[in-house]
Design an enzyme around this catalytic site. Sequence first.
Site, PDB file in Angstrom:
ATOM      1  N   GLY A 105       0.830  -1.195   0.000  1.00 30.40           N
ATOM      2  CA  GLY A 105       0.000   0.000   0.000  1.00 30.40           C
ATOM      3  C   GLY A 105       0.862   1.240   0.000  1.00 30.40           C
ATOM      4  N   GLU A 106       0.382   2.293   0.648  1.00 32.43           N
ATOM      5  CA  GLU A 106       1.025   3.605   0.766  1.00 32.43           C
ATOM      6  C   GLU A 106       1.507   4.165  -0.574  1.00 32.43           C
ATOM      7  OE1 GLU A 106       5.546   2.840   2.496  1.00 32.43           O
ATOM      8  OE2 GLU A 106       3.872   2.354   3.856  1.00 32.43           O
ATOM      9  N   GLY A 107       0.866   3.784  -1.675  1.00 32.02           N
ATOM     10  CA  GLY A 107       1.174   4.348  -2.989  1.00 32.02           C
ATOM     11  C   GLY A 107       2.423   3.807  -3.640  1.00 32.02           C
TER      12      GLY A 107
END
Length: 341
Positions: free
Chosen positions: A307-309
């Site tokens: 996650g987190e881009g």
Amino acid sequence: MSRSATGLPFDDIRALVAAMPGRDEAAVAAIRARDAELTKPAGSLGQMETLVEWLGGWQGTPRPAVNRPLVAIFAGNHGVAVRGISAFPTSVTQQMVENFAAGGAAINQICIANDLGLKVFDLALDIPTGDITIEAAMGEAACAATMAFGMEATAGGVDLIALGEMGIGNTTIAAAVAAGLFGGTGADWVGPGTGLDAAGVARKADAVDAALAIHAGHLADPLEVLRRLGGRELAAIAGAVLAARMSRIPVILDGYVATAAAAVLYRLDPSSLDHCQFGHLSAEPAHRRLLDAMGKKPLLDLGMRLGEGTGAALATGLVRAAALIHAGMATFTQAGVSGKD
């Protein structure tokens, strides 16, 4: 019945979807014409060539560039986390936001490596959304306001935006949204997330099934799916995707959660994601199922599930390289290289 029928906030969202601009076909034609003159065999750069067409078509220019890219991470907390659906406590969301600010996360290093801007948006982390197994995650006004907040991420001259998230429990939320939009049961859409064992995955499936049951009868409307089963970070991502479309800013979406957020717009209008690329295929099993449901293909498949881009940021580097190749390569005439007879 959705309150949007009375002219409250969701009507504004629908109006924007109805007014979405299309791709600049003249720019695409010019890109293809230049590509035919570059010092390479036709089609030899494969998807890198189509990425340039996508980028220029949505930026509205025959010479697309990625000069001011931004990675935007939206962070939210979820009431459903009390159901034991994550390996980590919700306090980790705030701790990771602080880690982003300190430069200590994986996304910080990827942004440094690819010269990307980074902004992190804290979406009321001290006030989790409603537990979707017993109530709606958000009211309509709150959901629409969060979408509007997400729209602000596109301000400031951004020419490409990569969208990601942080939120303990949000793969359960993504699963619920996916099931609400495309059907199926919790077991069809949940996975291990941050590392749950089989019992934990079963709890996730049970939570999704409970949420689908309590909200049954309201899920024909994609915006109702978002407000009832979603979370603030999903609403903000959906808003950012829509605002980017209105401003002709190409979008790269991260993994399962970001894709679920964007799928809300897809269900409103399948063309609403034409300005988006999907950065990578998450190792979360249902991400492939969700992409397939929309007929979308990811740019990368690296077995990531952080996650987190992170996947979107890596893909942004790929798009930037495609633009530089197209702009910087010489033509056959410029280079004095013989073309195909």
